[in-house]
Motif scaffolding. Structure first.
Motif, short mmCIF file in Angstrom:
data_model
loop_
_atom_site.label_atom_id
_atom_site.label_comp_id
_atom_site.label_asym_id
_atom_site.label_seq_id
_atom_site.Cartn_x
_atom_site.Cartn_y
_atom_site.Cartn_z
N SER A 155 60.69 -32.52 40.31
CA SER A 155 61.42 -31.30 40.03
C SER A 155 62.66 -31.36 40.35
O SER A 155 63.33 -32.08 41.04
CB SER A 155 60.86 -30.62 41.11
OG SER A 155 61.12 -30.90 42.19
N LYS A 156 63.25 -29.82 39.96
CA LYS A 156 65.27 -30.08 39.99
C LYS A 156 65.22 -29.92 41.80
O LYS A 156 65.82 -30.18 42.36
CB LYS A 156 65.52 -28.34 39.27
CG LYS A 156 65.23 -28.68 37.98
CD LYS A 156 65.47 -27.17 37.26
CE LYS A 156 66.08 -26.71 35.76
NZ LYS A 156 66.22 -26.45 35.25
N GLU A 157 63.94 -29.58 42.36
CA GLU A 157 64.08 -28.99 43.70
C GLU A 157 64.46 -30.29 44.16
O GLU A 157 64.89 -31.00 45.18
CB GLU A 157 63.50 -28.56 44.70
CG GLU A 157 63.09 -28.54 45.85
CD GLU A 157 61.69 -27.36 46.58
OE1 GLU A 157 62.30 -26.45 47.96
OE2 GLU A 157 61.82 -26.50 45.94
N ASP A 158 63.32 -31.18 44.25
CA ASP A 158 63.30 -32.83 44.80
C ASP A 158 64.51 -33.78 43.81
O ASP A 158 65.23 -34.30 44.99
CB ASP A 158 62.15 -33.18 44.33
CG ASP A 158 61.06 -32.96 44.95
OD1 ASP A 158 61.12 -32.24 45.64
OD2 ASP A 158 59.93 -32.83 43.78
N LEU A 159 65.13 -33.57 42.80
CA LEU A 159 66.61 -33.79 42.47
C LEU A 159 67.40 -33.58 43.35
O LEU A 159 68.67 -34.44 43.74
CB LEU A 159 66.23 -33.88 40.52
CG LEU A 159 65.53 -34.26 40.12
CD1 LEU A 159 66.04 -34.11 38.43
CD2 LEU A 159 66.22 -35.88 39.51
N HIS A 160 67.62 -32.57 43.39
CA HIS A 160 68.81 -32.45 44.11
C HIS A 160 68.56 -32.71 45.68
O HIS A 160 70.28 -33.22 46.34
CB HIS A 160 68.70 -30.50 44.17
CG HIS A 160 70.22 -29.93 45.29
ND1 HIS A 160 71.27 -30.06 44.71
CD2 HIS A 160 70.08 -29.07 46.41
CE1 HIS A 160 72.19 -29.22 45.63
NE2 HIS A 160 71.75 -29.47 46.57
N PHE A 161 67.21 -32.62 46.04
CA PHE A 161 67.36 -32.64 47.78
C PHE A 161 67.59 -34.45 47.90
O PHE A 161 68.56 -35.36 49.24
CB PHE A 161 65.88 -33.16 48.48
CG PHE A 161 65.79 -33.30 49.66
CD1 PHE A 161 66.12 -32.90 50.37
CD2 PHE A 161 65.22 -34.60 49.79
CE1 PHE A 161 65.79 -33.13 51.44
CE2 PHE A 161 65.11 -35.33 50.49
CZ PHE A 161 65.56 -34.76 51.88
N ILE A 162 67.33 -35.14 47.04
CA ILE A 162 67.39 -36.67 46.41
C ILE A 162 69.15 -36.56 46.05
O ILE A 162 69.33 -38.19 46.37
CB ILE A 162 66.49 -37.25 45.75
CG1 ILE A 162 64.95 -37.28 45.86
CG2 ILE A 162 67.04 -38.50 45.58
CD1 ILE A 162 64.48 -37.95 45.42
#
Length: 277
Positions: A155-162
């Motif tokens: 998801s975009k949220e997980d991508l941003h976190f990584i």
């Protein structure tokens, strides 16, 4: 199970042991990755051999070198190349065992989580994180920073976190732990046991990252590798002066080419499997 061959084709694991597979090995020699990598060095050595053969063809009375030195040092060279290839294979096999652990832990986490959690949204998100872990680990070990391979998985949220992390696979494990704890925290002793089991699997994934980083960041000592390459280069370049006493000058060229191909190819195999990731 399918495997990639040296020339990039796929074949069943058992077919490479069939009685007629030796013909495939010979016919695919020119497409071999090992052969392509040693080809410039091999061409240079053969060119030198052609010059030496031509010289002795026109001046046959000139004495040739005795082969005593090459006979004595050839044993040491063979041992060096064998040790070099063996060191590379040990790294390759250890990396394969680490990757097996990654595969098994991801599968086990996905199985346990999908069995004990009924929320499809949470299950899908966790499975997406687990599916992205091998890609992120591969990119991390290769020094790649792009997330193109996992953009359709996370998801975009997980991508941003990584993206904000210097170590993507470890950050993904932190994401998994943060995602799992609230789900199992207030659901009784049985679910706490399940959560502890899953957390141990996540810890083992982090251990796999560290073990893979150890292999990736600790190559075979440069001095050992360079000494073997220099030894082989000098030994092979002077070999025609010894072989010309046992072969006709023009028969020397194919015989010498075969010797160089065998030795250089064996050394190059060690170079290729040294970096398993």
């Amino acid at each position: 199970m399918l495997r990639y061959t040296d020339d990039g084709r796929r074949l069943a694991a058992a077919s490479r042991y069939s009685g007629d597979y030796w013909t495939t090995n010979l016919l695919s020699l020119w497409r071999s990755r090992v052969f392509k990598r040693i080809l410039p060095h091999l061409q240079f050595n053969v060119l030198v051999c052609c010059i030496i053969a031509g010289f002795y063809a026109y001046f046959p009375d000139i004495p040739h070198m005795e082969g005593v030195v090459h006979v004595i040092t050839g044993s040491f060279l063979g041992l060096l190349i064998a040790f070099r290839t063996n060191a590379g294979y040990q790294r390759f096999w250890e990396a394969r065992c680490i990757w097996e652990q990654v595969q098994n832990r991801c599968r086990n986490l996905g199985r346990v989580f999908s069995t004990h959690v009924s929320k499809d949204e949470m299950v899908n998100r966790t499975l997406s994180l687990l599916a992205a872990f091998p890609y992120l680990l591969k990119q991390h070990l290769r020094g790649e920073s792009g997330l193109d391979e996992v953009q359709k998985i996370l998801s975009k949220e997980d991508l941003h976190f990584i993206q904000r992390s210097n170590n993507a696979p470890v950050s993904l494990c932190m994401r998994l732990s943060a995602l799992l704890r609230p789900i199992f925290e207030f659901r009784g002793q049985e679910m706490i046991v399940v959560w502890e089991s899953m957390d141990k699997d996540i810890q083992r994934l982090v251990d796999c990252v560290g073990a893979a980083e150890r292999i990736s960041s600790t190559p075979v000592p440069v001095s050992y590798s360079r000494h073997t390459s220099r030894f082989l280069a000098l030994w092979s370049l002077t070999l025609p002066f010894c072989m010309v006493g046992f072969f006709h000058p023009f028969a020397l060229i194919p015989a010498y080419s075969f010797v160089c191909w065998a030795l250089m190819g064996t050394e190059e195999v060690g170079h290729l499997i040294e970096e398993p990731f």
